[in-house]
Scaffold this active site. Structure first.
Site, short mmCIF file in Angstrom:
data_model
loop_
_atom_site.label_atom_id
_atom_site.label_comp_id
_atom_site.label_asym_id
_atom_site.label_seq_id
_atom_site.Cartn_x
_atom_site.Cartn_y
_atom_site.Cartn_z
N GLU A 63 0.83 -1.21 0.00
CA GLU A 63 0.00 0.00 0.00
C GLU A 63 0.86 1.26 0.00
O GLU A 63 0.52 2.25 -0.64
CB GLU A 63 -0.93 -0.01 1.21
CG GLU A 63 -2.03 -1.06 1.16
CD GLU A 63 -1.54 -2.45 1.54
OE1 GLU A 63 -2.29 -3.42 1.35
OE2 GLU A 63 -0.38 -2.58 2.02
N PRO A 270 12.25 -12.68 -2.27
CA PRO A 270 11.14 -13.04 -1.38
C PRO A 270 10.39 -11.80 -0.90
O PRO A 270 10.96 -10.71 -0.77
CB PRO A 270 11.84 -13.74 -0.20
CG PRO A 270 13.18 -14.16 -0.74
CD PRO A 270 13.55 -13.11 -1.73
N ARG A 271 9.11 -11.97 -0.61
CA ARG A 271 8.27 -10.85 -0.22
C ARG A 271 8.64 -10.29 1.13
O ARG A 271 8.65 -9.08 1.33
CB ARG A 271 6.80 -11.32 -0.22
CG ARG A 271 5.80 -10.28 0.28
CD ARG A 271 5.65 -9.14 -0.69
NE ARG A 271 4.60 -8.22 -0.29
CZ ARG A 271 4.28 -7.12 -0.97
NH1 ARG A 271 4.95 -6.83 -2.07
NH2 ARG A 271 3.32 -6.32 -0.56
N GLY A 312 13.68 -2.17 -0.69
CA GLY A 312 13.64 -0.94 -1.47
C GLY A 312 14.36 -0.99 -2.79
O GLY A 312 14.57 0.06 -3.42
N GLU A 313 14.72 -2.18 -3.27
CA GLU A 313 15.49 -2.27 -4.51
C GLU A 313 14.79 -3.05 -5.60
O GLU A 313 15.40 -3.35 -6.62
CB GLU A 313 16.85 -2.93 -4.22
CG GLU A 313 17.78 -2.08 -3.39
CD GLU A 313 19.22 -2.56 -3.53
OE1 GLU A 313 20.05 -1.76 -3.96
OE2 GLU A 313 19.48 -3.74 -3.22
N ASN A 337 2.15 -6.48 -7.09
CA ASN A 337 2.08 -5.37 -8.04
C ASN A 337 2.65 -5.73 -9.42
O ASN A 337 3.87 -5.72 -9.62
CB ASN A 337 2.80 -4.15 -7.47
CG ASN A 337 2.42 -2.88 -8.18
OD1 ASN A 337 1.87 -2.90 -9.27
ND2 ASN A 337 2.70 -1.76 -7.54
N LEU A 339 2.37 -3.88 -11.96
CA LEU A 339 2.68 -2.65 -12.69
C LEU A 339 4.15 -2.26 -12.61
O LEU A 339 4.65 -1.54 -13.47
CB LEU A 339 1.83 -1.50 -12.14
CG LEU A 339 0.33 -1.68 -12.31
CD1 LEU A 339 -0.41 -0.59 -11.55
CD2 LEU A 339 -0.05 -1.66 -13.78
N GLU A 340 4.84 -2.72 -11.58
CA GLU A 340 6.24 -2.32 -11.42
C GLU A 340 7.12 -2.80 -12.58
O GLU A 340 7.85 -2.00 -13.17
CB GLU A 340 6.77 -2.79 -10.07
CG GLU A 340 6.14 -2.03 -8.91
CD GLU A 340 6.52 -2.57 -7.56
OE1 GLU A 340 6.66 -1.78 -6.63
OE2 GLU A 340 6.67 -3.82 -7.41
#
Length: 436
Positions: A63, A270-271, A312-313, A337, A339-340
């Site tokens: 989010e 991994p998430r 963050g990468e 996501n 869209l990334e």
């Protein structure tokens, strides 16, 4: 003769249930902490501020990333305001810091106990409260309502599966939605579901999905090119935001890819960071030669898996790849996501579990820009086929980027709606094409 139940009875029952379950709730959030934030934030204890404040709540990492265009636009449009972003999770807190470098204030959202909610809203005293997607906390909404804080729900989404659960809480949700001054739904289907739950139609608009207003970060493109060059002339594919039970399938697919392309490199991301070490061990157990980004280990000729075990990468790593599989979709999570990679012009693959991104998936499918795979075998076949066809990769990547660009505009419509809830005029102009 029967009498009607007292007003707000559903919220009272909900609050009673929260108090009853408080030991379990507190144990759960105890782990969701970062050293810079006191745990008392969970009970609404936050510092006072003398600056006018806008408050946006986003649950977690996904989010926060989706809200990034809105957060950046609010900072530009209301520079005299302090922007406070709250999250529920520690990973969400870390993502706020990584993306905004202290340019916004972060707190953990208080647990939705009545006292904690009132304390938080009273101390923060925001001029506007913005809840992202489906973050509908009844006592926080009530606290805002009692203090006269206008409330907006933006990028509002409600999947069919979530709707079934919320329907069982009909009175509670109707009471909560009555406190929302404006709900910006991302699709007509989402709007209809919110309406069925009790959202007044005159305060409900369809504005589109803010997720499509994602931008490619030009600053990262050079870093991606440099990293890709360090891999050497070899096929590279990425599996990102993977979950337990999915990493195993990805590694099976990679083995199949390497039967055709022995020098293929998999970037596995991994998430959740708490799983990084476990996934590294899984790779070794499966016979993969591993390099870990967190340890600055170089990718050598013998390396078969590059573990993206940093935060963050992801966009930087997507920028290095020929093909991208987005996880949370081969296991019943609901997807992540799409869209990334799409905005970077990378061909996108996904499994069938896409409840959370069904609208995005449909847009990409309509543009023939999404490859659906059912299992590990199909994933391996699809990756191999795309690696073998550079023209098809290019076509699908360009189609994905064009599909994203064609859907943009929700950000401008959202800002226009929010402006109507704030006292006075905005401090800077709206984006081009938006009128008051």
């Amino acid at each position: 003769m029967s009498s009607a139940p007292p007003k707000g009875w559903a919220r009272w029952l909900y609050s009673g249930a929260l108090y009853t379950l408080s030991p379990l709730i507190w144990r759960r959030v105890w782990r969701e902490q970062v050293p810079t934030h006191p745990r008392l934030e969970r009970l609404g204890h936050v510092p006072e501020s003398n600056d006018p404040t806008l408050w946006l709540h986003a649950a977690s990492v996904g989010e926060v990333i989706a809200a990034r265009p809105l957060i950046e636009a609010l900072r530009r449009r209301y520079p005299a305001h302090q922007l406070v972003v709250t999250t529920m999770t520690a990973t969400g807190a870390e993502r706020v810091e990584a993306l905004f470098k202290g340019e916004v204030t972060h707190h953990f959202v208080p647990l939705d106990f009545p006292g904690a909610a009132r304390r938080f809203v009273h101390t923060l005293a925001p001029e506007l409260a913005i809840f992202f997607e489906t973050e509908l906390w009844p006592n926080l909404l009530e606290a805002c309502h009692r203090r006269g804080v206008p409330v907006a729900v933006v990028n509002g989404r409600l999947s069919a599966r979530a709707m079934r659960g919320y329907r069982r809480l009909g009175a509670l949700m109707a009471n909560a939605l009555a406190k929302v001054d404006w709900l910006a739904a991302k699709s007509s289907e989402d709007a209809e579901r919110f309406r069925e739950l009790g959202m007044p139609g005159e305060r409900l608009d369809v504005v589109g999905s803010l997720k499509f207003d994602i931008d490619a970060d030009d600053r990262m493109s050079g870093e991606s090119e440099h990293l890709r060059a360090s891999f050497g002339p070899r096929p590279v594919w990425t599996a990102a935001s993977t979950h337990p039970g999915e990493d195993e399938q990805v590694l099976m697919a990679h083995r199949r890819v390497r039967e055709r392309y022995p020098d293929a490199l998999l970037i596995l991301v991994p998430r959740h960071p708490q799983r990084f070490d476990d996934v590294a061990e899984l790779c070794r157990e499966r016979g993969e030669t591993l390099a870990r980004r967190s340890r600055s280990e170089p990718v050598q000729d013998k390396t078969t898996v590059y573990l993206g075990d940093t935060m963050g990468e992801l966009m930087r790593l997507y920028g290095t790849t020929d093909v991208a599989f987005v996880g949370g979709s081969l296991v019943p999570v609901g997807g992540h996501n799409l869209l990334e990679p799409a905005i970077l012009g990378v061909p996108v693959l996904s499994g069938p579990e896409l409840a959370n991104f069904s609208d995005v998936a449909e847009v990409l499918r309509s543009a023939d820009a999404l490859v659906d795979v059912a299992d590990a075998e199909a994933l391996g076949e699809a990756v191999s086929a795309l690696l073998a066809a550079p023209d098809e990769r290019r076509r699908r990547g360009e189609a994905a980027k064009a599909a994203v660009m064609a859907q943009r505009g929700a950000l401008a419509r959202t800002l226009a709606g929010l402006a109507k809830l704030l006292p006075g005029d905005a401090e800077t102009p709206l984006p081009d094409g938006v009128n008051h």
